[in-house]
Structures are given as structure tokens and as C-alpha cells.
Design a protein around this motif. Structure first.
Motif, PDB file in Angstrom:
ATOM      1  N   GLY A 134      90.689  46.559 103.328  1.00 13.13           N
ATOM      2  CA  GLY A 134      89.824  45.390 103.460  1.00 13.13           C
ATOM      3  C   GLY A 134      88.435  45.690 102.948  1.00 13.13           C
ATOM      4  N   GLU A 135      87.440  45.446 103.778  1.00 16.06           N
ATOM      5  CA  GLU A 135      86.049  45.675 103.380  1.00 16.06           C
ATOM      6  C   GLU A 135      85.548  47.067 103.756  1.00 16.06           C
ATOM      7  N   GLN A 136      86.422  47.892 104.319  1.00 15.07           N
ATOM      8  CA  GLN A 136      85.999  49.216 104.790  1.00 15.07           C
ATOM      9  C   GLN A 136      86.403  50.318 103.813  1.00 15.07           C
ATOM     10  N   THR A 137      85.487  51.249 103.609  1.00 15.98           N
ATOM     11  CA  THR A 137      85.775  52.478 102.867  1.00 15.98           C
ATOM     12  C   THR A 137      85.696  53.625 103.860  1.00 15.98           C
ATOM     13  N   ILE A 138      86.797  54.343 104.015  1.00 18.66           N
ATOM     14  CA  ILE A 138      86.937  55.328 105.084  1.00 18.66           C
ATOM     15  C   ILE A 138      87.169  56.699 104.470  1.00 18.66           C
ATOM     16  N   LEU A 139      86.386  57.665 104.877  1.00 16.77           N
ATOM     17  CA  LEU A 139      86.563  59.047 104.452  1.00 16.77           C
ATOM     18  C   LEU A 139      87.262  59.810 105.572  1.00 16.77           C
ATOM     19  N   ASP A 150      80.376  56.225  95.950  1.00 13.76           N
ATOM     20  CA  ASP A 150      79.030  56.421  96.472  1.00 13.76           C
ATOM     21  C   ASP A 150      79.123  56.714  97.968  1.00 13.76           C
ATOM     22  N   LEU A 151      78.446  57.749  98.428  1.00 13.16           N
ATOM     23  CA  LEU A 151      78.456  58.052  99.854  1.00 13.16           C
ATOM     24  C   LEU A 151      77.940  56.871 100.677  1.00 13.16           C
ATOM     25  N   ALA A 152      77.043  56.096 100.124  1.00 15.47           N
ATOM     26  CA  ALA A 152      76.492  54.948 100.846  1.00 15.47           C
ATOM     27  C   ALA A 152      77.518  53.841 101.044  1.00 15.47           C
ATOM     28  N   SER A 153      78.637  53.902 100.315  1.00 18.74           N
ATOM     29  CA  SER A 153      79.680  52.883 100.469  1.00 18.74           C
ATOM     30  C   SER A 153      80.639  53.219 101.602  1.00 18.74           C
ATOM     31  N   VAL A 154      80.568  54.437 102.147  1.00 18.54           N
ATOM     32  CA  VAL A 154      81.482  54.849 103.209  1.00 18.54           C
ATOM     33  C   VAL A 154      81.058  54.192 104.519  1.00 18.54           C
ATOM     34  N   THR A 155      81.918  53.351 105.075  1.00 21.75           N
ATOM     35  CA  THR A 155      81.603  52.654 106.316  1.00 21.75           C
ATOM     36  C   THR A 155      82.052  53.442 107.544  1.00 21.75           C
ATOM     37  N   ASP A 156      83.140  54.226 107.363  1.00 26.67           N
ATOM     38  CA  ASP A 156      83.720  54.953 108.486  1.00 26.67           C
ATOM     39  C   ASP A 156      84.141  56.349 108.034  1.00 26.67           C
ATOM     40  N   LEU A 157      84.030  57.289 108.946  1.00 26.27           N
ATOM     41  CA  LEU A 157      84.487  58.647 108.727  1.00 26.27           C
ATOM     42  C   LEU A 157      85.396  59.023 109.893  1.00 26.27           C
ATOM     43  N   VAL A 158      86.591  59.504 109.589  1.00 25.42           N
ATOM     44  CA  VAL A 158      87.505  59.982 110.620  1.00 25.42           C
ATOM     45  C   VAL A 158      87.644  61.486 110.468  1.00 25.42           C
ATOM     46  N   ARG A 166      93.026  55.297 117.890  1.00 25.52           N
ATOM     47  CA  ARG A 166      91.978  54.377 117.452  1.00 25.52           C
ATOM     48  C   ARG A 166      92.417  53.735 116.136  1.00 25.52           C
ATOM     49  N   GLU A 167      92.440  52.382 116.105  1.00 24.53           N
ATOM     50  CA  GLU A 167      92.636  51.680 114.846  1.00 24.53           C
ATOM     51  C   GLU A 167      91.269  51.565 114.178  1.00 24.53           C
ATOM     52  N   VAL A 168      91.085  52.316 113.125  1.00 28.39           N
ATOM     53  CA  VAL A 168      89.792  52.399 112.456  1.00 28.39           C
ATOM     54  C   VAL A 168      89.575  51.196 111.548  1.00 28.39           C
ATOM     55  N   ALA A 169      90.662  50.733 110.934  1.00 23.12           N
ATOM     56  CA  ALA A 169      90.649  49.574 110.049  1.00 23.12           C
ATOM     57  C   ALA A 169      92.061  49.022 110.037  1.00 23.12           C
ATOM     58  N   PRO A 170      92.264  47.816 109.521  1.00 20.91           N
ATOM     59  CA  PRO A 170      93.634  47.302 109.467  1.00 20.91           C
ATOM     60  C   PRO A 170      94.576  48.267 108.751  1.00 20.91           C
ATOM     61  N   ARG A 214      80.033  54.934 111.076  1.00 23.18           N
ATOM     62  CA  ARG A 214      80.790  55.201 112.300  1.00 23.18           C
ATOM     63  C   ARG A 214      81.656  56.435 112.077  1.00 23.18           C
ATOM     64  N   ILE A 215      81.502  57.428 112.960  1.00 23.74           N
ATOM     65  CA  ILE A 215      82.296  58.655 112.859  1.00 23.74           C
ATOM     66  C   ILE A 215      83.282  58.677 114.021  1.00 23.74           C
ATOM     67  N   HIS A 216      84.563  58.590 113.697  1.00 30.12           N
ATOM     68  CA  HIS A 216      85.612  58.528 114.702  1.00 30.12           C
ATOM     69  C   HIS A 216      86.203  59.924 114.908  1.00 30.12           C
ATOM     70  N   VAL A 217      86.207  60.358 116.146  1.00 30.66           N
ATOM     71  CA  VAL A 217      86.705  61.692 116.483  1.00 30.66           C
ATOM     72  C   VAL A 217      87.210  61.647 117.919  1.00 30.66           C
ATOM     73  N   ALA A 218      88.234  62.427 118.216  1.00 26.48           N
ATOM     74  CA  ALA A 218      88.771  62.439 119.578  1.00 26.48           C
ATOM     75  C   ALA A 218      87.732  62.993 120.549  1.00 26.48           C
TER      76      ALA A 218
END
Length: 322
Positions: A98-103, A132-140, A217-221, A166-170
Motif C-alpha cells: 500500500g502506502e507503506q515502505t517497510i525495511l 530513499d531512507l526518508a521514504s521508509v515508514t516502518d522498520l521491523v 503485529r500486523e505492520v501493514a496489510p 515506527r520501529i517494530h520489535v518484540a
């Protein structure tokens, strides 16, 4: 709708064209890397790109410190690998849903005390891929070992990231690294201290960005992180699913030797027995589903499937799409 990370293959005969920038020019100055460092696939409507962070030379004992040395040496010989030390691949993943770029994971970074010049290439290679690093919306983060977070503490990187990243981590992973236990690991000298220092610095600099989760965690669809534990208490895997297709980024749950010898203990595992259980369960699930597997330390591009082979497993790399 975001642009795909790579053009999907089209059917029917096509005229073969060789891009000049990928042509081999012996001795030519400024030629781009001869070895590819990124590879894109599409999972339903989700774009996925595997990016190489380089390689990390480590002793072969790290692949199975509980194994009989002769058996380990035999496996290395059968795989045409050097007997004492070899280069572990380092892979990270970029996902667009979708609109999210996830690393997924952030590479080793550049630790001057470890002298690892062939690793820590992720930021440079993301730039080469026009990400671009600025395009990353989420990091898991699969876990907080330095080869998964070190790229975040390289000078100048944080300033390029979004302030609302947003940085997602357990949650269990964050708690563990407040006072980490290395009593069951078997690492080369210097690594425990480097791991502690990198995790401490990361938590200090990025704590306000953390979005801890307990089990899932559902980070994105279509992008779901799930805690497995084992390798570290909060280690997680990320499954990407869309349009009836699936791909799992397994982080450090699976190593190259883990298909043939899933009960061998990797030197970086903080709970080796649990790590082996997690590995076997995950490989069984992937063998049953036929879905794709990518892992941090499988040979680049690290895209393949798992088959059952007697009491163990078999790695089946995909045929590359060009």
C-alpha cells in the motif's frame, strides 16, 4: 499506488537486450558492482526486494559448536567451503505494501573495532536501488544483534530517516538487551562486547521510535511479524502474504547448515535448544506450504523453498528471473 520495486516478467518472446551498465568492462574505471546486490520479487500485490549488506567472515565452528568437529568438517567439504572460516551472507529486505515502505532489519553498519570492510553495505546499496531512507515508514527488527541494527547507528543515518518512523520489535527483545545473557552462546572474542555496545546505543538513540509488540503485529496489510524466540528471546520472523502467495523472512531462525543439520547449535544463539525447535517447526511449516523463504544468512539472493529430505530438509533455490 506505489511503483513496483521491479518490473514483473512478461510472457511471450522478447528481444534480448543487455543494459550497458551491466556489461562487463575489464579494467574500466567506475564500473558498477559485478556481483548483483539486490533482487526483487512480487508477492501478490506486495513488492519485495532483497538487498545484500555484504558478507561477514566468521569461523566455521559458529555453524554448529555442538557438532562433532569431523562431521562439521565433512559438511564444509561437501559444500565446497573452506574448512576454517568463510563469508556469511548478510541480507535485509524492503517491502512496499500500500502506502507503506517497510525495511526488515538494518544491516551491520560500520564498527571500526571489528575491521569488517566487506560488510555494512546496506545504506549504500539502498541508495543504488533508488530507495530513499526518508521514504521508509516502518522498520521491523527480527532481533537486536548488531548485524541487524548496526546500520541505524552509522553517523548521518538517523538524520535521513523520517521523524515519525515506527520501529517494530518484540517487547521481549527490548527487555533482554537491557541486561543480555551470553552464557549459552559461543562467539569469537570481542563479539559479545560489540553486541552489547551496539544494542545499548541503538536503544538510547531510537527508544522513542519503538513500537513493541508481545507475540504478533500486523505492520501493514499482508505484512505480519511474529515472535519465535530461540535465537534471542524476542527474535521474530515476518510473513508477507498477498493474492494466495507467501514469503517468510526468517531472520536468524535458519542458517545454511540448518537444512541438513537443523539440530546444530549456531554460536550466536542465546537459547540453542529452543532455537533448534523453532527452526525445525518453521522448516516443516514452509515445506508443507511451499511458500518462499528468505533469511539473513542464506546465500544471496536467499530466495527459495524448503523440501523434506528424510529426517532433515533440503533447500531449493528459486530460478532467477531476469
Amino acid at each position: 499506488m506505489s511503483q513496483p520495486l521491479a518490473e514483473a516478467p512478461t510472457s511471450g518472446p522478447q528481444q534480448l537486450k543487455i543494459p550497458s551498465e551491466n556489461t562487463f568492462h575489464p579494467g574500466k574505471q567506475g564500473t558498477s558492482e559485478l556481483v548483483p546486490s539486490r533482487y526483487a520479487v512480487r508477492i501478490g500485490e506486495i513488492d519485495v526486494m532483497i538487498v545484500s549488506d555484504g558478507v561477514l567472515p566468521l569461523p566455521t565452528q559458529m555453524l554448529g559448536h555442538n557438532a562433532d568437529p569431523a562431521a562439521r568438517a565433512s559438511w564444509m567439504e561437501n559444500m565446497f567451503l573452506p574448512p576454517d572460516a568463510f563469508d556469511w551472507p548478510l541480507n535485509a529486505v524492503v517491502v512496499r505494501s500500500g502506502e507503506q515502505t517497510i525495511l526488515l532489519d538494518a544491516g551491520l553498519g560500520l564498527d571500526p573495532d571489528l575491521n569488517l570492510p566487506r560488510a555494512g553495505q546496506l545504506v549504500k546499496r539502498l541508495e543504488a536501488a533508488d530507495i530513499d531512507l526518508a521514504s521508509v515508514t516502518d522498520l521491523v527488527l527480527t532481533h537486536l544483534h548488531m548485524d541487524h541494527i548496526g546500520g541505524l547507528v552509522v553517523e548521518g543515518v538517523k538524520e535521513k530517516l523520517r521523524p515519525d518512523l515506527r520501529i517494530h520489535v518484540a517487547a521481549a527483545e527490548v527487555e533482554f538487551w537491557e541486561a543480555p545473557d551470553f552464557s549459552h552462546t559461543s562467539m569469537p572474542q570481542g563479539f559479545p562486547d560489540a553486541l552489547r555496545a551496539t544494542a545499548k546505543r541503538f536503544l538510547s538513540e531510537y527508544r522513542s521510535h519503538l513500537r513493541p509488540f508481545d507475540e504478533e503485529r500486523e505492520v501493514a496489510p499482508g505484512v505480519v511479524a511474529r515472535r519465535t524466540g530461540g535465537h534471542t528471546p524476542g527474535h521474530c520472523v515476518i510473513r508477507i502474504a498477498s493474492g494466495g502467495e507467501g514469503l517468510t523472512f526468517a531472520g536468524d531462525a535458519v542458517f545454511a547448515v540448518g537444512f541438513d543439520q537443523p539440530d546444530w547449535h549456531n554460536g550466536f544463539e542465546h537459547d540453542p535448544e529452543e532455537a533448534a525447535r523453532v527452526r525445525i517447526e518453521l522448516l516443516r511449516q514452509l515445506a508443507a506450504s511451499g511458500e518462499l523463504l528468505v533469511a539473513t544468512h542464506l546465500p544471496f539472493p536467499s530466495v527459495g523453498r524448503v523440501a523434506v529430505a528424510g529426517d532433515a530438509f533440503r533447500w531449493v533455490p528459486v530460478f532467477w528471473d531476469y
